[in-house]
Design an enzyme around this catalytic site. Sequence first.
Site, PDB file in Angstrom:
ATOM      1  N   LYS A 108     -16.534  -7.473   5.741  1.00 55.46           N
ATOM      2  CA  LYS A 108     -15.375  -8.214   6.248  1.00 55.46           C
ATOM      3  C   LYS A 108     -15.307  -7.959   7.752  1.00 55.46           C
ATOM      4  O   LYS A 108     -15.751  -6.923   8.224  1.00 55.46           O
ATOM      5  CB  LYS A 108     -14.084  -7.690   5.614  1.00 55.46           C
ATOM      6  CG  LYS A 108     -14.009  -7.881   4.115  1.00 55.46           C
ATOM      7  CD  LYS A 108     -12.668  -7.380   3.599  1.00 55.46           C
ATOM      8  CE  LYS A 108     -12.558  -7.562   2.090  1.00 55.46           C
ATOM      9  NZ  LYS A 108     -11.311  -6.982   1.547  1.00 55.46           N
ATOM     10  N   HIS A 113       0.834  -1.204   0.000  1.00 54.43           N
ATOM     11  CA  HIS A 113       0.000   0.000   0.000  1.00 54.43           C
ATOM     12  C   HIS A 113       0.872   1.260   0.000  1.00 54.43           C
ATOM     13  O   HIS A 113       0.595   2.226  -0.708  1.00 54.43           O
ATOM     14  CB  HIS A 113      -0.894   0.052   1.251  1.00 54.43           C
ATOM     15  CG  HIS A 113      -1.867  -1.070   1.380  1.00 54.43           C
ATOM     16  ND1 HIS A 113      -1.978  -1.831   2.529  1.00 54.43           N
ATOM     17  CD2 HIS A 113      -2.793  -1.564   0.525  1.00 54.43           C
ATOM     18  CE1 HIS A 113      -2.935  -2.733   2.372  1.00 54.43           C
ATOM     19  NE2 HIS A 113      -3.435  -2.603   1.151  1.00 54.43           N
ATOM     20  N   SER A 168      -2.866  -7.897   2.939  1.00 57.44           N
ATOM     21  CA  SER A 168      -3.205  -7.757   4.362  1.00 57.44           C
ATOM     22  C   SER A 168      -3.705  -9.076   4.940  1.00 57.44           C
ATOM     23  O   SER A 168      -3.444  -9.387   6.108  1.00 57.44           O
ATOM     24  CB  SER A 168      -4.270  -6.670   4.548  1.00 57.44           C
ATOM     25  OG  SER A 168      -3.762  -5.423   4.157  1.00 57.44           O
ATOM     26  N   ARG A 200      -1.733  -6.001  -8.416  1.00 53.56           N
ATOM     27  CA  ARG A 200      -0.613  -6.915  -8.148  1.00 53.56           C
ATOM     28  C   ARG A 200      -0.424  -7.923  -9.269  1.00 53.56           C
ATOM     29  O   ARG A 200       0.637  -8.490  -9.436  1.00 53.56           O
ATOM     30  CB  ARG A 200      -0.842  -7.659  -6.826  1.00 53.56           C
ATOM     31  CG  ARG A 200      -0.679  -6.764  -5.612  1.00 53.56           C
ATOM     32  CD  ARG A 200      -1.168  -7.432  -4.368  1.00 53.56           C
ATOM     33  NE  ARG A 200      -2.605  -7.699  -4.445  1.00 53.56           N
ATOM     34  CZ  ARG A 200      -3.358  -8.023  -3.409  1.00 53.56           C
ATOM     35  NH1 ARG A 200      -2.815  -8.159  -2.230  1.00 53.56           N
ATOM     36  NH2 ARG A 200      -4.651  -8.230  -3.551  1.00 53.56           N
TER      37      ARG A 200
HETATM   38  O1  PNS Z   1      -8.565  -3.248   0.335  1.00 49.08           O
HETATM   39  P1  PNS Z   1      -9.806  -3.851  -0.279  1.00 49.08           P
HETATM   40  O2  PNS Z   1     -10.645  -4.554   0.761  1.00 49.08           O
HETATM   41  O3  PNS Z   1      -9.516  -4.703  -1.471  1.00 49.08           O
HETATM   42  O4  PNS Z   1     -10.665  -2.590  -0.831  1.00 49.08           O
HETATM   43  C1  PNS Z   1     -11.933  -2.771  -1.422  1.00 49.08           C
HETATM   44  C2  PNS Z   1     -12.668  -1.424  -1.438  1.00 49.08           C
HETATM   45  C3  PNS Z   1     -12.772  -0.872  -0.036  1.00 49.08           C
HETATM   46  C4  PNS Z   1     -11.888  -0.439  -2.288  1.00 49.08           C
HETATM   47  C5  PNS Z   1     -14.085  -1.649  -2.062  1.00 49.08           C
HETATM   48  O5  PNS Z   1     -14.752  -2.626  -1.336  1.00 49.08           O
HETATM   49  C6  PNS Z   1     -14.921  -0.371  -2.072  1.00 49.08           C
HETATM   50  O6  PNS Z   1     -14.728   0.472  -2.914  1.00 49.08           O
HETATM   51  N1  PNS Z   1     -15.833  -0.234  -1.083  1.00 49.08           N
HETATM   52  C7  PNS Z   1     -16.659   0.942  -0.948  1.00 49.08           C
HETATM   53  C8  PNS Z   1     -18.119   0.627  -1.278  1.00 49.08           C
HETATM   54  C9  PNS Z   1     -18.385   0.819  -2.761  1.00 49.08           C
HETATM   55  O7  PNS Z   1     -18.257   1.903  -3.309  1.00 49.08           O
HETATM   56  N2  PNS Z   1     -18.788  -0.272  -3.416  1.00 49.08           N
HETATM   57  C10 PNS Z   1     -19.093  -0.307  -4.822  1.00 49.08           C
HETATM   58  C11 PNS Z   1     -17.927  -0.878  -5.598  1.00 49.08           C
HETATM   59  S1  PNS Z   1     -18.363  -1.008  -7.304  1.00 49.08           S
END
Ligand code: PNS
Length: 166
Positions: free
Chosen positions: A44, A20, A135, A98
């Site tokens: 989660k 990150h 993570s 990644r």
């Molecule tokens: O670190 P992660 O868990 O891979 O991040 C995922 C994250 C937080 C970027 C994704 O779940 C997200 O954007 N969540 C916010 C809710 C949202 O906007 N959802 C619609 C996605 S199309």
Amino acid sequence: MTVSGAAIYPGSFDPVTYGHLDIIGRAAGLFPRLVVAVVGNPSKRPMFSADERVALLRAEVAELPGGPGGGIEVVAFDGLLVDLCASRGITTIVKGLRGAGDLELELLMAQNNRDIGAVETVFLATAPERSHLASSFVREIARFGGRLDHAVPPAVERALRERAGA
Ligand code: PNS
């Protein structure tokens, strides 16, 4: 090269890894203003609360070139990313990739976010030496008392050890 404007780099950051931090540092070199959004992610069950994740991130971001006052802001956020973008007047999301495994889901999220929020997603290729970090691995390694110095900064490792009791 600097891209004009601001971008949002979202994630769970449970906890922040060197992967990150690589993306944050490089994105901050591209965008004059970078908002790192720590998403609560109720789907989660996080190891660290949103406040703890923000505190760990802020401490690490302070160590980066352009750190405090240098254009990087860390915020906690719950809800749709496009709503955070709209409230900040930001139209660019930054994500790290990644490998091909990340691409499938990231592409769908980018397409959905473009549909529902007219927000573009810019992908940065993760540094090859960081591309195996996640993570979820870090949390598992911590639970069983394995080495973590390749993956997270010392302060994050201390927090993991304390939380995992290992
Ligand atoms: O670190 P992660 O868990 O891979 O991040 C995922 C994250 C937080 C970027 C994704 O779940 C997200 O954007 N969540 C916010 C809710 C949202 O906007 N959802 C619609 C996605 S199309």
